[in-house]
Design a protein around this motif. Structure first.
Motif, PDB file in Angstrom:
ATOM      1  N   VAL A  64       0.838  -1.205   0.000  1.00 27.51           N
ATOM      2  CA  VAL A  64       0.000   0.000   0.000  1.00 27.51           C
ATOM      3  C   VAL A  64       0.871   1.252   0.000  1.00 27.51           C
ATOM      4  N   GLU A  65       1.923   1.277   0.815  1.00 24.56           N
ATOM      5  CA  GLU A  65       2.813   2.447   0.857  1.00 24.56           C
ATOM      6  C   GLU A  65       3.479   2.667  -0.489  1.00 24.56           C
ATOM      7  N   SER A  66       3.911   1.584  -1.120  1.00 19.53           N
ATOM      8  CA  SER A  66       4.564   1.702  -2.420  1.00 19.53           C
ATOM      9  C   SER A  66       3.579   2.210  -3.471  1.00 19.53           C
ATOM     10  N   TRP A  67       2.345   1.698  -3.430  1.00 10.45           N
ATOM     11  CA  TRP A  67       1.324   2.180  -4.360  1.00 10.45           C
ATOM     12  C   TRP A  67       1.064   3.663  -4.126  1.00 10.45           C
ATOM     13  N   SER A  68       1.022   4.081  -2.870  1.00 10.25           N
ATOM     14  CA  SER A  68       0.801   5.499  -2.558  1.00 10.25           C
ATOM     15  C   SER A  68       1.932   6.360  -3.118  1.00 10.25           C
ATOM     16  N   GLN A  69       3.164   5.881  -2.986  1.00 11.83           N
ATOM     17  CA  GLN A  69       4.301   6.626  -3.540  1.00 11.83           C
ATOM     18  C   GLN A  69       4.201   6.699  -5.057  1.00 11.83           C
ATOM     19  N   PHE A  70       3.780   5.599  -5.648  1.00 11.28           N
ATOM     20  CA  PHE A  70       3.593   5.542  -7.090  1.00 11.28           C
ATOM     21  C   PHE A  70       2.555   6.570  -7.523  1.00 11.28           C
ATOM     22  N   ASP A  72       1.816   9.230  -5.848  1.00  8.17           N
ATOM     23  CA  ASP A  72       2.432  10.537  -5.630  1.00  8.17           C
ATOM     24  C   ASP A  72       3.270  10.939  -6.840  1.00  8.17           C
ATOM     25  N   GLU A  73       3.924   9.970  -7.478  1.00  4.51           N
ATOM     26  CA  GLU A  73       4.702  10.260  -8.681  1.00  4.51           C
ATOM     27  C   GLU A  73       3.773  10.730  -9.803  1.00  4.51           C
ATOM     28  N   ASP A  74       2.600  10.091  -9.906  1.00 13.30           N
ATOM     29  CA  ASP A  74       1.601  10.567 -10.881  1.00 13.30           C
ATOM     30  C   ASP A  74       1.229  12.014 -10.583  1.00 13.30           C
ATOM     31  N   LEU A  90      -5.898  18.700 -18.983  1.00 12.08           N
ATOM     32  CA  LEU A  90      -6.908  17.694 -18.655  1.00 12.08           C
ATOM     33  C   LEU A  90      -6.742  16.445 -19.518  1.00 12.08           C
ATOM     34  N   ALA A  91      -6.474  16.625 -20.809  1.00  8.07           N
ATOM     35  CA  ALA A  91      -6.285  15.469 -21.703  1.00  8.07           C
ATOM     36  C   ALA A  91      -5.090  14.628 -21.256  1.00  8.07           C
ATOM     37  N   GLN A  92      -3.996  15.286 -20.914  1.00 10.84           N
ATOM     38  CA  GLN A  92      -2.809  14.547 -20.478  1.00 10.84           C
ATOM     39  C   GLN A  92      -3.028  13.871 -19.121  1.00 10.84           C
ATOM     40  N   MET A  93      -3.767  14.528 -18.245  1.00 14.42           N
ATOM     41  CA  MET A  93      -4.082  13.924 -16.948  1.00 14.42           C
ATOM     42  C   MET A  93      -4.911  12.663 -17.146  1.00 14.42           C
ATOM     43  N   MET A  94      -5.913  12.748 -18.021  1.00 19.91           N
ATOM     44  CA  MET A  94      -6.760  11.582 -18.276  1.00 19.91           C
ATOM     45  C   MET A  94      -5.930  10.426 -18.832  1.00 19.91           C
ATOM     46  N   ALA A  95      -5.066  10.724 -19.776  1.00 20.28           N
ATOM     47  CA  ALA A  95      -4.235   9.678 -20.379  1.00 20.28           C
ATOM     48  C   ALA A  95      -3.299   9.063 -19.334  1.00 20.28           C
ATOM     49  N   LEU A  96      -2.749   9.898 -18.479  1.00 22.67           N
ATOM     50  CA  LEU A  96      -1.829   9.425 -17.443  1.00 22.67           C
ATOM     51  C   LEU A  96      -2.521   8.487 -16.464  1.00 22.67           C
ATOM     52  N   LEU A  97      -3.721   8.828 -16.086  1.00 22.40           N
ATOM     53  CA  LEU A  97      -4.404   8.092 -15.021  1.00 22.40           C
ATOM     54  C   LEU A  97      -5.079   6.803 -15.478  1.00 22.40           C
ATOM     55  N   VAL A  98      -5.230   6.608 -16.769  1.00 24.38           N
ATOM     56  CA  VAL A  98      -5.821   5.350 -17.241  1.00 24.38           C
ATOM     57  C   VAL A  98      -4.867   4.605 -18.169  1.00 24.38           C
ATOM     58  N   ARG A  99      -3.578   4.684 -17.861  1.00 23.51           N
ATOM     59  CA  ARG A  99      -2.607   3.926 -18.646  1.00 23.51           C
ATOM     60  C   ARG A  99      -2.936   2.439 -18.568  1.00 23.51           C
ATOM     61  N   VAL A 123      -6.208   5.346  -0.941  1.00 25.02           N
ATOM     62  CA  VAL A 123      -6.927   5.635  -2.187  1.00 25.02           C
ATOM     63  C   VAL A 123      -7.596   7.007  -2.104  1.00 25.02           C
ATOM     64  N   LEU A 124      -8.228   7.292  -0.975  1.00 22.76           N
ATOM     65  CA  LEU A 124      -8.888   8.582  -0.789  1.00 22.76           C
ATOM     66  C   LEU A 124      -7.887   9.740  -0.883  1.00 22.76           C
ATOM     67  N   SER A 125      -6.728   9.555  -0.276  1.00 24.30           N
ATOM     68  CA  SER A 125      -5.699  10.593  -0.319  1.00 24.30           C
ATOM     69  C   SER A 125      -5.254  10.854  -1.764  1.00 24.30           C
ATOM     70  N   ALA A 126      -5.024   9.779  -2.514  1.00 25.65           N
ATOM     71  CA  ALA A 126      -4.627   9.932  -3.921  1.00 25.65           C
ATOM     72  C   ALA A 126      -5.745  10.605  -4.714  1.00 25.65           C
ATOM     73  N   ASP A 127      -6.980  10.178  -4.471  1.00 26.88           N
ATOM     74  CA  ASP A 127      -8.113  10.763  -5.189  1.00 26.88           C
ATOM     75  C   ASP A 127      -8.251  12.252  -4.911  1.00 26.88           C
ATOM     76  N   ARG A 128      -8.071  12.647  -3.669  1.00 24.62           N
ATOM     77  CA  ARG A 128      -8.192  14.072  -3.331  1.00 24.62           C
ATOM     78  C   ARG A 128      -7.173  14.916  -4.072  1.00 24.62           C
ATOM     79  N   ARG A 129      -5.951  14.418  -4.187  1.00 24.57           N
ATOM     80  CA  ARG A 129      -4.908  15.166  -4.903  1.00 24.57           C
ATOM     81  C   ARG A 129      -5.260  15.307  -6.381  1.00 24.57           C
ATOM     82  N   ILE A 130      -5.764  14.214  -6.962  1.00 22.89           N
ATOM     83  CA  ILE A 130      -6.126  14.256  -8.382  1.00 22.89           C
ATOM     84  C   ILE A 130      -7.336  15.163  -8.596  1.00 22.89           C
ATOM     85  N   LEU A 131      -8.317  15.067  -7.728  1.00 23.61           N
ATOM     86  CA  LEU A 131      -9.498  15.930  -7.848  1.00 23.61           C
ATOM     87  C   LEU A 131      -9.127  17.408  -7.734  1.00 23.61           C
TER      88      LEU A 131
END
Length: 196
Positions: A64-70, A72-74, A90-99, A123-131
């Motif tokens: 989980v920690e490694s996924w969170s760091q991953f 964070d890199e996104d 927005l287009a690049q963000m969408m492409a990045l997040l659904v590789r 997951v919530l923490s990652a989602d908040r940053r992306i949102l």
């Protein structure tokens, strides 16, 4: 992945174990994330596992920690897009997040989050940053705060919905080169969300 000794033994790192866990999560989901399966995938004994991790719970925390760091890199990559025009960002963000490489892992982590509070928190923490970054792009496009919030939430929800569609169904809809085929769909969604 792992350095081999001349004797043929494998010297694994903790990251090798985590990466194997990611592969199993993506392929089989949480039910496959078992010590025996990890050892079989890596071709080693349990002793190698215990060299790096105290127990399976500790290992899962490391995953989980490694996924969170991953993630964070996104987020860092998204932060690097700040100067792009909002639509392109927005287009690049969408492409990045659904590789495609991460599609199944992302879905597996979200499934895991349904039964584990620590994973849900990550997951919530990652989602908040992306949102937040998505909201900012809509705001930079010229929408007021309330409208930017609605549009960002809609874009984000569409992305999450896409993650939960079976890959086989997406390929039957869009063909074998899924990534190329989804680009027009992504552009349509952006055009729709950016309408005044």
């Amino acid at each position: 992945m792992a350095a081999r000794h001349k004797s043929g033994n494998v010297r694994l790192t903790a990251d090798d174990w985590v990466q194997a866990g990611f592969e199993i999560l993506a392929d089989e989901g949480l039910t496959g994330l078992k010590l025996d399966q990890l050892c079989a995938r890596l071709g080693v004994t349990k002793g190698s596992f215990y060299w790096h991790f105290e127990d399976v719970d500790g290992y899962r925390r490391a995953v989980v920690e490694s996924w969170s760091q991953f993630r964070d890199e996104d987020r860092d990559q998204i932060d690097g897009m700040r100067d792009l025009p909002p639509r392109e960002r927005l287009a690049q963000m969408m492409a990045l997040l659904v590789r495609p490489r991460l599609y199944k892992l992302e879905r597996a982590m979200r499934e895991w989050a349904r039964s584990d509070d620590s994973v849900a928190s990550a997951v919530l923490s990652a989602d908040r940053r992306i949102l937040k970054a998505t909201r900012q792009a809509f705001s930079d496009y010229g929408f007021d705060a309330a409208e930017a919030e609605k549009r960002a939430t809609t874009a984000f929800a569409a992305g999450i919905g896409l993650l939960h569609m079976p890959l086989s169904e997406l390929k039957s809809m869009y063909g074998p080169s899924l990534r190329k085929q989804l680009e027009p769909q992504r552009n349509w969604l952006l055009d729709f969300l950016l309408r005044p």
